[in-house]
Design a protein around this motif. Structure first.
Motif, PDB file in Angstrom:
ATOM      1  N   THR A 233       0.841  -1.187   0.000  1.00 31.43           N
ATOM      2  CA  THR A 233       0.000   0.000   0.000  1.00 31.43           C
ATOM      3  C   THR A 233       0.878   1.239   0.000  1.00 31.43           C
ATOM      4  OG1 THR A 233      -0.181   0.051   2.415  1.00 31.43           O
ATOM      5  CG2 THR A 233      -1.871  -1.173   1.201  1.00 31.43           C
ATOM      6  N   TRP A 234       0.279   2.348  -0.352  1.00 33.41           N
ATOM      7  CA  TRP A 234       0.978   3.620  -0.391  1.00 33.41           C
ATOM      8  C   TRP A 234       0.025   4.702   0.070  1.00 33.41           C
ATOM      9  CZ3 TRP A 234       0.187   8.294  -2.871  1.00 33.41           C
ATOM     10  CH2 TRP A 234       1.273   9.165  -2.931  1.00 33.41           C
ATOM     11  N   ASN A 235       0.535   5.608   0.883  1.00 36.71           N
ATOM     12  CA  ASN A 235      -0.225   6.760   1.328  1.00 36.71           C
ATOM     13  C   ASN A 235       0.626   8.007   1.121  1.00 36.71           C
ATOM     14  OD1 ASN A 235      -1.048   8.866   3.551  1.00 36.71           O
ATOM     15  ND2 ASN A 235      -2.822   7.507   3.315  1.00 36.71           N
ATOM     16  N   GLY A 236       0.056   8.997   0.452  1.00 35.39           N
ATOM     17  CA  GLY A 236       0.829  10.196   0.194  1.00 35.39           C
ATOM     18  C   GLY A 236      -0.041  11.368  -0.204  1.00 35.39           C
ATOM     19  N   TRP A 237       0.647  12.451  -0.553  1.00 31.78           N
ATOM     20  CA  TRP A 237       0.017  13.742  -0.784  1.00 31.78           C
ATOM     21  C   TRP A 237       0.398  14.306  -2.140  1.00 31.78           C
ATOM     22  CZ3 TRP A 237      -2.955  15.730   3.268  1.00 31.78           C
ATOM     23  CH2 TRP A 237      -2.792  15.083   4.500  1.00 31.78           C
ATOM     24  N   GLY A 238      -0.490  15.133  -2.672  1.00 31.47           N
ATOM     25  CA  GLY A 238      -0.144  15.952  -3.808  1.00 31.47           C
ATOM     26  C   GLY A 238       0.616  17.186  -3.370  1.00 31.47           C
ATOM     27  N   GLN A 239       0.980  18.008  -4.339  1.00 30.67           N
ATOM     28  CA  GLN A 239       1.790  19.190  -4.056  1.00 30.67           C
ATOM     29  C   GLN A 239       0.973  20.348  -3.508  1.00 30.67           C
ATOM     30  OE1 GLN A 239       0.654  18.535  -7.098  1.00 30.67           O
ATOM     31  NE2 GLN A 239      -0.294  20.508  -7.601  1.00 30.67           N
ATOM     32  N   GLY A 240      -0.326  20.293  -3.633  1.00 32.67           N
ATOM     33  CA  GLY A 240      -1.199  21.332  -3.136  1.00 32.67           C
ATOM     34  C   GLY A 240      -1.585  22.334  -4.208  1.00 32.67           C
ATOM     35  N   THR A 241      -2.743  22.932  -4.036  1.00 30.19           N
ATOM     36  CA  THR A 241      -3.203  23.987  -4.924  1.00 30.19           C
ATOM     37  C   THR A 241      -3.796  25.108  -4.075  1.00 30.19           C
ATOM     38  OG1 THR A 241      -4.587  24.495  -6.865  1.00 30.19           O
ATOM     39  CG2 THR A 241      -5.482  22.912  -5.274  1.00 30.19           C
ATOM     40  N   GLN A 242      -3.404  26.336  -4.385  1.00 31.02           N
ATOM     41  CA  GLN A 242      -3.801  27.487  -3.580  1.00 31.02           C
ATOM     42  C   GLN A 242      -5.205  27.931  -3.926  1.00 31.02           C
ATOM     43  OE1 GLN A 242      -1.978  29.422  -1.117  1.00 31.02           O
ATOM     44  NE2 GLN A 242      -4.047  30.278  -0.849  1.00 31.02           N
ATOM     45  N   VAL A 243      -6.007  28.138  -2.895  1.00 27.09           N
ATOM     46  CA  VAL A 243      -7.331  28.714  -3.036  1.00 27.09           C
ATOM     47  C   VAL A 243      -7.367  30.003  -2.228  1.00 27.09           C
ATOM     48  CG1 VAL A 243      -9.787  28.451  -2.500  1.00 27.09           C
ATOM     49  CG2 VAL A 243      -8.493  26.528  -3.450  1.00 27.09           C
ATOM     50  N   THR A 244      -7.711  31.090  -2.879  1.00 30.07           N
ATOM     51  CA  THR A 244      -7.800  32.386  -2.224  1.00 30.07           C
ATOM     52  C   THR A 244      -9.179  32.966  -2.473  1.00 30.07           C
ATOM     53  OG1 THR A 244      -5.428  32.790  -2.546  1.00 30.07           O
ATOM     54  CG2 THR A 244      -6.811  34.683  -2.010  1.00 30.07           C
ATOM     55  N   VAL A 245      -9.870  33.308  -1.398  1.00 28.14           N
ATOM     56  CA  VAL A 245     -11.220  33.845  -1.484  1.00 28.14           C
ATOM     57  C   VAL A 245     -11.200  35.264  -0.939  1.00 28.14           C
ATOM     58  CG1 VAL A 245     -13.635  33.533  -0.893  1.00 28.14           C
ATOM     59  CG2 VAL A 245     -12.153  31.535  -1.176  1.00 28.14           C
ATOM     60  N   SER A 246     -11.595  36.199  -1.756  1.00 30.86           N
ATOM     61  CA  SER A 246     -11.613  37.599  -1.368  1.00 30.86           C
ATOM     62  C   SER A 246     -12.973  37.978  -0.809  1.00 30.86           C
ATOM     63  CB  SER A 246     -11.263  38.491  -2.555  1.00 30.86           C
ATOM     64  OG  SER A 246     -12.242  38.388  -3.580  1.00 30.86           O
ATOM     65  N   SER A 247     -12.984  39.039  -0.005  1.00 32.57           N
ATOM     66  CA  SER A 247     -14.229  39.533   0.578  1.00 32.57           C
ATOM     67  C   SER A 247     -15.017  40.383  -0.407  1.00 32.57           C
ATOM     68  CB  SER A 247     -13.936  40.345   1.836  1.00 32.57           C
ATOM     69  OG  SER A 247     -13.252  39.582   2.799  1.00 32.57           O
TER      70      SER A 247
END
Length: 120
Positions: A106-120
């Motif tokens: 088995t393998w468990n791991g993560w992606g590199q991530g993606t930025q989410v920015t929400v403005s007011s």
């Protein structure tokens, strides 16, 4: 042995919608669990949504009713549809996979991530 890539992040206004994608490639026999986490600056990484292969989705209380997780097994892809975004949703979003490589490993791991920015 497994390569994980997230995409779909970006800038959105409060009340807007984004859809994140996470695709896995490599020697994958099956994917048992595909989860979405997020981490804001100065805060711990937290589970946003999770989906087992045959189970019901789970959501953090802060996103219930707004986010929806789904998966496409044929494409080894998990999605996170984020609706009615709020500024507090701003974070780097990561997918986490629990993968069966063969009958034993088995393998468990993560992606590199993606930025989410929400403005007011």
């Amino acid at each position: 042995q497994v390569h994980v890539v997230e995409s779909g992040g970006g800038l959105a206004q409060a009340g807007g919608t984004l859809r994140l994608s996470c695709t896995a490639s490599g020697r994958i026999f099956s994917i048992n669990v595909m989860d979405w986490y997020r981490q804001a600056p100065g805060k711990q990484r937290e589970l946003v949504a999770g989906l087992t292969n045959h189970g019901r989705p789970v959501y953090a209380d802060s996103v219930k009713g707004r986010f929806a997780i789904s998966r496409d097994n044929d494409e080894n892809t998990v999605y996170l549809e984020m609706n009615n975004l709020k500024p507090e949703d701003t974070a780097v979003y990561y997918c986490n996979l629990d993968v069966k490589l063969d009958r034993v490993a088995t393998w468990n791991g993560w992606g590199q991530g993606t930025q989410v920015t929400v403005s007011s």
